[in-house]
Design a protein around this motif. Structure first.
Motif, PDB file in Angstrom:
ATOM      1  N   VAL A 247     -30.097  18.168  21.459  1.00  0.00           N
ATOM      2  CA  VAL A 247     -30.418  17.531  20.180  1.00  0.00           C
ATOM      3  C   VAL A 247     -31.882  17.121  20.184  1.00  0.00           C
ATOM      4  N   GLU A 251     -33.449  15.011  14.814  1.00  0.00           N
ATOM      5  CA  GLU A 251     -32.005  15.031  14.576  1.00  0.00           C
ATOM      6  C   GLU A 251     -31.332  13.811  15.188  1.00  0.00           C
ATOM      7  N   ASP A 255     -29.166  11.068  13.138  1.00  0.00           N
ATOM      8  CA  ASP A 255     -27.770  10.858  13.515  1.00  0.00           C
ATOM      9  C   ASP A 255     -27.526   9.406  13.916  1.00  0.00           C
ATOM     10  N   ASN A 256     -28.471   8.793  14.624  1.00  0.00           N
ATOM     11  CA  ASN A 256     -28.329   7.381  14.975  1.00  0.00           C
ATOM     12  C   ASN A 256     -28.285   6.500  13.741  1.00  0.00           C
ATOM     13  N   ARG A 258     -27.285   7.384  10.777  1.00  0.00           N
ATOM     14  CA  ARG A 258     -25.999   7.633  10.111  1.00  0.00           C
ATOM     15  C   ARG A 258     -24.871   6.864  10.797  1.00  0.00           C
ATOM     16  N   GLN A 259     -24.836   6.932  12.117  1.00  0.00           N
ATOM     17  CA  GLN A 259     -23.769   6.248  12.845  1.00  0.00           C
ATOM     18  C   GLN A 259     -23.933   4.729  12.783  1.00  0.00           C
ATOM     19  N   VAL A 321     -26.052  11.969  20.794  1.00  0.00           N
ATOM     20  CA  VAL A 321     -26.019  10.703  20.069  1.00  0.00           C
ATOM     21  C   VAL A 321     -24.585  10.194  20.022  1.00  0.00           C
ATOM     22  N   TYR A 322     -24.367   9.055  20.661  1.00  0.00           N
ATOM     23  CA  TYR A 322     -23.078   8.376  20.615  1.00  0.00           C
ATOM     24  C   TYR A 322     -23.338   6.879  20.441  1.00  0.00           C
TER      25      TYR A 322
END
Length: 509
Positions: A247, A251, A255-256, A258-259, A321-322
């Motif tokens: 990633v 991106e 994504d971070n 968004r989460q 990304v988690y």
């Protein structure tokens, strides 16, 4: 009267420890009543169990993380046996230790009660699902905050620098993406030494380097003596480098965001006050960096900012990304929250506002977790750990004959309960055998085959274990579209225990 007021203004470490410990148990003890929260933790348990059997991490089984979490869980399992409770309490202990370090670091910049508030807010954020399992982030946080606290005690003598280097090395051996931290703080010591800063001893950088090399050298020596230095390089360098390219930074940022938006909608009363105080604390700390009360304060703020920015960069370039990755940043942000609380408390009616900004997240976290924690704590079945994967394992053990072969597509804890050998050395995290960034370097070095999924299919194991929600099927269908036909031809549905589904190989008549 003055002494009483001073004591009230500066809570002692014992009082802080009591309050933080109670809050950790109230919001985290619910986790011991859940068998599987995240598959990553199940993988850590399998890796830890392999360590408890006397193996070096990565030699017999592989997972992407550095060895520290496997060693810690392995030690717990060696002492307490197969206990989900013990594994979760290990995580709670590390969370509590980190919160205490947040308190100790922050009270130098904010005062006692704001520092306690910042530590409580950190625990409140960690009460969300992202902070419930025993993740590899937890030892990284504990060692990392310990190193930052050592740095904050200026002047940095060679002895302190050696200790900080040692702790940051353990941080990287817990989370490899945090390798920037020892590099950045090493450069800080070199620059401060060259400028003859009164905050840093001129030879602190040398002691820092030697302290950081000590655990790394010990690890290398152990693997070299056992003839597995190539495996250590593969696990610590080759595969992580391949994984980190999945990633891109843009991106990852998107994504971070968004989460994080999703997390805010789920727990607004926890997340929003934390964010507001972090922003306020960040702004005030920047102002105090320009106009510090003294050189010691400036040094502490420099340490804080460097840590925050370095960890933030490491998250952007981590390759995935988690939400639980945010745990790496939360303790430092807890210090900023404390600074923000001290600022808010000085405003008109600010004490009430500061109190609300702490009590609302605490109340929200307790409302969400405390009833479940109490239910788990008072449950007579707690010791029995009556879990679904354990029930599936008992079923397989009772009906599958001696030493059945099991292929988990999900719910891999079944292997832990059965003491079953891995069908693939890279299969402790089941989907890893179908991830090119992971299995590619492993296959290139001969650790596993190029088609591990196909090889296991050819073995036709005695049992296939997956989940009823279809998560296990998702990754394997993406790798082998013919998997459903293979399953139908060779297996029948044997049993189901909650979300755990067991398939048994069809025995020819």
């Amino acid at each position: 009267k003055c002494r009483v007021m001073n004591r009230l203004a500066q809570p002692k470490a014992v009082l802080a420890a009591l309050l933080l410990g109670i809050f950790v148990l109230a919001t985290q003890f619910v986790s011991v009543g859940r068998e599987v929260i995240d598959p990553d933790e199940s993988t850590f348990i399998l890796m830890g169990a392999d360590v408890a059997r006397g193996h070096l991490p990565f030699v017999e089984q592989f997972d992407l993380k550095p060895p520290m979490i496997f060693l810690l869980i392995g030690g717990v399992l060696a002492v307490f046996g197969k206990s989900i409770v013990a594994v979760r309490l290990l995580g709670d202990l590390m969370l509590f230790g980190t919160a205490m370090l947040v308190f100790r670091f922050a009270r130098r910049l904010s005062g006692g009660w704001p520092a306690l508030g910042g530590a409580l807010l950190y625990i409140g954020f960690a009460s969300l699902d992202l902070g419930q399992p025993t993740y590899s982030e937890l030892p990284a946080l504990l060692f990392g905050m310990g190193a930052l606290l050592v740095f904050a005690h200026s002047p940095v003598t060679p002895r302190k620098a050696a200790l900080a280097g040692f702790l940051l090395a353990l941080t990287v051996l817990s989370r490899s993406n945090l390798y920037q931290l020892p590099v950045v703080f090493g450069l800080l010591l070199v620059i401060a030494g060259l400028r003859r800063s009164d905050r840093v001893h001129p030879r602190a950088w040398l002691a820092y380097g030697l302290g950081g090399l000590a655990p790394v050298a010990a690890l290398v020596a152990v693997y070299a003596a056992s003839g597995h230095l190539d495996v250590l390089k593969l696990a610590m360098i080759d595969v992580p480098l391949s994984y980190s390219q999945q990633v891109g930074p843009v991106e990852a940022v998107i994504d971070n965001i968004r989460q994080f938006y999703v997390a805010t909608t789920i727990a607004p009363f926890i997340v929003i006050p934390f964010v507001l105080l972090t922003v306020a604390g960040f702004a005030l700390a920047a102002l105090r960096l320009l106009y510090p009360a003294d050189k010691a304060e400036r040094w502490q703020i420099v340490v804080l900012f460097l840590a925050a920015l370095t960890i933030l960069v490491s998250l952007v370039f981590s390759g995935a990304v988690y939400p639980h990755y945010w745990l790496q940043l939360l303790p430092v942000l807890g210090v900023f929250c404390a600074i923000g609380l001290a600022f808010v408390a000085r405003l008109p009616f600010g004490k009430w506002a500061a109190l609300a900004l702490v009590l609302v997240p605490i109340a929200a976290a307790l409302a969400d977790r405390l009833p479940q924690s109490l239910a788990v704590a008072t449950s007579p079945a707690l010791r029995a750990e009556p879990f679904d994967v354990a029930a599936a394992a008992r079923h397989i053990a009772a009906s599958g004959g001696r030493y059945p072969s099991v292929w988990p597509w999900r719910k891999q804890l079944v292997d832990w309960y059965l003491d079953a050998p891995q069908l693939s050395k890279a299969g402790v995290q089941p989907e890893n055998i179908a991830r090119p960034p992971i299995v590619g370097p492993l296959a290139e070095h001969g650790y596993v085959g190029k088609d591990e999924v196909g090889r296991i299919m050819a073995l036709v194991p005695d049992f296939v274990v997956t989940d009823a929600k279809g998560k296990g099927r998702e990754w394997i269908v993406a790798a082998r579209p013919d998997i459903d036909a293979w399953l139908d031809a060779n297996y029948r549905l044997d049993a189901r225990f909650g979300d755990v589904v067991v398939y048994r190989k069809i025995t020819p008549l």
